[in-house]
Design a protein around this motif. Structure first.
Motif, mmCIF file in Angstrom:
data_model
loop_
_atom_site.group_PDB
_atom_site.id
_atom_site.type_symbol
_atom_site.label_atom_id
_atom_site.label_comp_id
_atom_site.label_asym_id
_atom_site.label_seq_id
_atom_site.Cartn_x
_atom_site.Cartn_y
_atom_site.Cartn_z
ATOM 1 N N HIS A 8 0.668 -1.094 -0.164
ATOM 2 C CA HIS A 8 -0.033 0.064 -0.035
ATOM 3 C C HIS A 8 0.855 1.157 0.018
ATOM 4 C CE1 HIS A 8 -3.740 -2.426 0.975
ATOM 5 N NE2 HIS A 8 -2.992 -3.179 1.780
ATOM 6 N N SER A 9 0.169 2.355 -0.543
ATOM 7 C CA SER A 9 1.097 3.499 -0.727
ATOM 8 C C SER A 9 -0.011 4.685 -0.125
ATOM 9 C CB SER A 9 1.439 4.012 -2.072
ATOM 10 O OG SER A 9 0.170 4.455 -2.976
ATOM 11 N N THR A 10 0.400 5.908 -0.156
ATOM 12 C CA THR A 10 -0.251 6.870 0.196
ATOM 13 C C THR A 10 -1.418 7.228 -0.434
ATOM 14 O OG1 THR A 10 1.173 8.320 -0.835
ATOM 15 C CG2 THR A 10 1.729 8.209 1.222
ATOM 16 N N ALA A 11 -1.442 6.613 -1.462
ATOM 17 C CA ALA A 11 -2.797 6.768 -2.378
ATOM 18 C C ALA A 11 -4.130 6.021 -1.548
ATOM 19 C CB ALA A 11 -2.720 5.894 -3.950
ATOM 20 N N SER A 12 -3.726 5.005 -0.694
ATOM 21 C CA SER A 12 -4.652 4.775 0.309
ATOM 22 C C SER A 12 -4.315 4.819 1.730
ATOM 23 C CB SER A 12 -5.320 3.447 0.250
ATOM 24 O OG SER A 12 -4.251 2.367 0.152
ATOM 25 N N ASP A 13 -3.544 3.918 2.278
ATOM 26 C CA ASP A 13 -3.402 4.189 3.797
ATOM 27 C C ASP A 13 -1.873 3.635 4.422
ATOM 28 O OD1 ASP A 13 -4.005 1.364 3.127
ATOM 29 O OD2 ASP A 13 -4.989 0.913 5.142
ATOM 30 N N GLY A 14 -1.210 3.648 3.175
ATOM 31 C CA GLY A 14 0.553 3.470 3.164
ATOM 32 C C GLY A 14 1.041 4.815 3.660
ATOM 33 N N THR A 15 2.213 4.682 4.040
ATOM 34 C CA THR A 15 3.072 6.058 4.410
ATOM 35 C C THR A 15 4.047 6.168 3.330
ATOM 36 O OG1 THR A 15 4.770 4.839 5.867
ATOM 37 C CG2 THR A 15 2.965 5.705 6.754
ATOM 38 N N ASP A 16 4.477 5.247 2.482
ATOM 39 C CA ASP A 16 5.286 5.510 1.372
ATOM 40 C C ASP A 16 4.558 6.091 0.146
ATOM 41 O OD1 ASP A 16 7.315 4.623 2.647
ATOM 42 O OD2 ASP A 16 7.623 2.651 1.550
ATOM 43 N N PRO A 18 3.804 6.286 -3.894
ATOM 44 C CA PRO A 18 3.842 5.170 -4.945
ATOM 45 C C PRO A 18 5.286 5.299 -5.398
ATOM 46 C CG PRO A 18 1.876 6.296 -5.195
ATOM 47 C CD PRO A 18 2.435 7.138 -4.242
ATOM 48 N N ALA A 19 5.685 6.383 -5.709
ATOM 49 C CA ALA A 19 7.415 6.542 -6.024
ATOM 50 C C ALA A 19 8.304 5.866 -5.069
ATOM 51 C CB ALA A 19 7.678 7.859 -6.615
ATOM 52 N N GLU A 20 7.903 6.116 -3.852
ATOM 53 C CA GLU A 20 8.936 5.951 -2.858
ATOM 54 C C GLU A 20 8.766 4.198 -2.678
ATOM 55 O OE1 GLU A 20 8.866 9.598 0.349
ATOM 56 O OE2 GLU A 20 7.133 8.150 0.451
ATOM 57 N N LEU A 21 7.411 3.790 -2.925
ATOM 58 C CA LEU A 21 7.053 2.411 -2.528
ATOM 59 C C LEU A 21 8.026 1.585 -3.669
ATOM 60 C CD1 LEU A 21 5.514 -0.020 -1.548
ATOM 61 C CD2 LEU A 21 3.777 0.295 -3.234
ATOM 62 N N VAL A 22 8.093 2.062 -4.990
ATOM 63 C CA VAL A 22 8.846 1.454 -5.962
ATOM 64 C C VAL A 22 10.304 1.469 -5.523
ATOM 65 C CG1 VAL A 22 9.329 1.860 -8.436
ATOM 66 C CG2 VAL A 22 7.117 1.841 -7.793
ATOM 67 N N ARG A 23 10.679 2.537 -5.212
ATOM 68 C CA ARG A 23 12.305 2.689 -4.809
ATOM 69 C C ARG A 23 12.377 1.662 -3.719
ATOM 70 N NH1 ARG A 23 14.931 6.641 -7.367
ATOM 71 N NH2 ARG A 23 13.677 8.169 -8.821
ATOM 72 N N ASN A 24 11.708 1.829 -2.695
ATOM 73 C CA ASN A 24 11.986 0.654 -1.614
ATOM 74 C C ASN A 24 11.899 -0.624 -1.941
ATOM 75 O OD1 ASN A 24 12.437 2.846 0.341
ATOM 76 N ND2 ASN A 24 10.043 2.860 0.803
ATOM 77 N N ASP A 135 -3.440 12.896 1.236
ATOM 78 C CA ASP A 135 -4.049 12.672 0.165
ATOM 79 C C ASP A 135 -4.667 11.341 -0.125
ATOM 80 O OD1 ASP A 135 -3.473 15.240 -0.690
ATOM 81 O OD2 ASP A 135 -1.713 14.809 -1.728
ATOM 82 N N GLY A 136 -4.482 10.589 0.814
ATOM 83 C CA GLY A 136 -4.782 9.144 0.745
ATOM 84 C C GLY A 136 -6.205 9.033 0.791
ATOM 85 N N SER A 137 -6.748 7.546 0.426
ATOM 86 C CA SER A 137 -8.230 7.446 0.854
ATOM 87 C C SER A 137 -8.364 7.123 2.241
ATOM 88 C CB SER A 137 -8.775 6.174 -0.014
ATOM 89 O OG SER A 137 -8.610 6.581 -1.439
ATOM 90 N N VAL A 138 -8.937 7.840 3.152
ATOM 91 C CA VAL A 138 -9.008 7.792 4.595
ATOM 92 C C VAL A 138 -9.677 6.451 5.022
ATOM 93 C CG1 VAL A 138 -11.222 8.950 4.721
ATOM 94 C CG2 VAL A 138 -9.567 8.804 6.728
ATOM 95 N N GLY A 139 -9.246 5.819 5.982
ATOM 96 C CA GLY A 139 -9.555 4.319 6.302
ATOM 97 C C GLY A 139 -9.191 4.096 7.605
ATOM 98 N N TYR A 256 2.575 -4.696 3.201
ATOM 99 C CA TYR A 256 3.229 -3.522 3.414
ATOM 100 C C TYR A 256 2.681 -2.184 3.578
ATOM 101 C CZ TYR A 256 7.137 -0.173 3.076
ATOM 102 O OH TYR A 256 8.068 0.857 3.133
ATOM 103 N N HIS A 257 2.852 -1.346 4.521
ATOM 104 C CA HIS A 257 2.102 -0.063 4.894
ATOM 105 C C HIS A 257 3.065 1.053 5.036
ATOM 106 C CE1 HIS A 257 -1.631 -2.329 4.877
ATOM 107 N NE2 HIS A 257 -2.314 -1.302 4.789
ATOM 108 N N GLY A 258 4.341 0.683 4.674
ATOM 109 C CA GLY A 258 5.311 1.895 5.102
ATOM 110 C C GLY A 258 5.532 1.556 6.747
#
Length: 297
Positions: A8-16, A18-24, A135-139, A256-258
């Motif tokens: 998951h990325s910041t597009a929903s409920d992660g802390t990375d 999407p770009a950081e997720l790919v790099r990580n 900016d993520g989808s709140v959950g 993974y959620h960061g």
């Protein structure tokens, strides 16, 4: 190959992002990573751009392939469940419309949960949760993090109990969710592949009965997420045996959620043969290989 099919990325409920997720994922030595944000495909473009930039810069020590997907929310007999959908066409109108309905209901649902928490004496506010969500989808994980900030619980996972945010918990509130059989139908119509997410995660509330998994398999479910941090070794063994009986694919993922959760990228992985079968079944989209990456099996 190291293949992680649930992140998951910041597009929903992660802390990375999407770009950081790919790099990580690249830094973690993964060969394949799936971006599966909750009920949204909003992070795809940024993730694909980051993968391309990594390839062009030569930073990839080996190939990294991006699988596009989503984690869809649904409900069956009053039980909130999740289904991972892979490589579907994000522009398919009916599926896109249902995902939008789910996303639109997240804000009023979050506000309802906040009101319940305030009624329980917890001084959480919408402004605090909105800040955490960004900016993520709140959950629920954003509300859980607010509880951590307030010192109500020590970790995000500790908020997902009957005392607080688990299904049926004191501060739980319903939201619009798909019927699982409709979800399978919609994802299939969009050319995608479906995998039931963490069905034995007892810490999250009720577990999915085996009879329901069998019914979903008969309706076209492709697989079960077996190797997951919230499954005990005994649960993984039981689900693996069930998948064999029902002729379902078995996947493993980190979820993974960061920094929001303790799991790390690649903590659990999927067998390359299973990944190959997922890509063979999918017709709605294709994996995106970075420079030096491996094409779909």
């Amino acid at each position: 190959m190291r293949i992680d099919l649930h992140t998951h990325s910041t597009a929903s409920d992660g802390t990375d992002t999407p770009a950081e997720l790919v790099r990580n994922a690249a830094a973690a030595g993964l060969d394949v990573v799936a971006l599966t944000d909750h009920d949204t495909t909003r992070g795809y473009a940024e993730a694909k751009k980051a993968l391309s930039e990594l390839g062009e810069s030569g930073e990839l020590s080996k190939g990294l392939t991006l699988v596009t997907g989503a984690e869809l929310s649904f409900k069956h007999n009053g039980m909130g469940l999740h289904m991972l959908a892979y490589l579907f066409d994000p522009e398919e109108p009916e599926l896109a419309r249902e995902c939008e309905l789910v996303r639109d209901d997240r804000v009023p649902r979050a506000k309802a949960m906040i009101e319940k928490l305030r009624g329980l004496g917890v001084p959480v506010t919408w402004e605090q949760v909105a800040r955490i969500a960004g900016d993520g989808s709140v959950g629920r994980p954003h509300i859980a993090e607010a509880l951590v900030e307030l010192g109500v619980v020590p970790t995000v996972s500790d908020a997902f109990t009957a005392e607080w945010l688990a299904d049926g918990g004191r501060a739980y509130a319903d939201k619009h969710e798909l019927d699982p059989f409709d979800a399978i139908r919609l994802v299939k119509a969009a050319g995608g592949v479906t995998v039931l997410a963490h069905p034995g995660a007892i810490k999250r509330g009720k577990v999915v009965p085996e009879s329901v998994i069998a019914d979903l398999g008969a309706a076209g479910l492709d697989g079960i997420e077996v190797d997951h941090m919230d499954h005990t070794p005994e649960t993984r063994a039981r689900l693996r045996a069930l998948a064999g009986d029902l002729d379902l694919l078995v996947t493993g993922s980190s979820d993974y959620h960061g920094t929001r959760k303790t799991c790390v990228l690649g903590e659990f992985t999927t067998d390359p043969e299973i990944y190959g079968e997922i890509t063979r079944r999918a017709t709605g989209a294709f994996p995106v290989p970075g420079a030096g990456g491996r094409p779909a099996a």
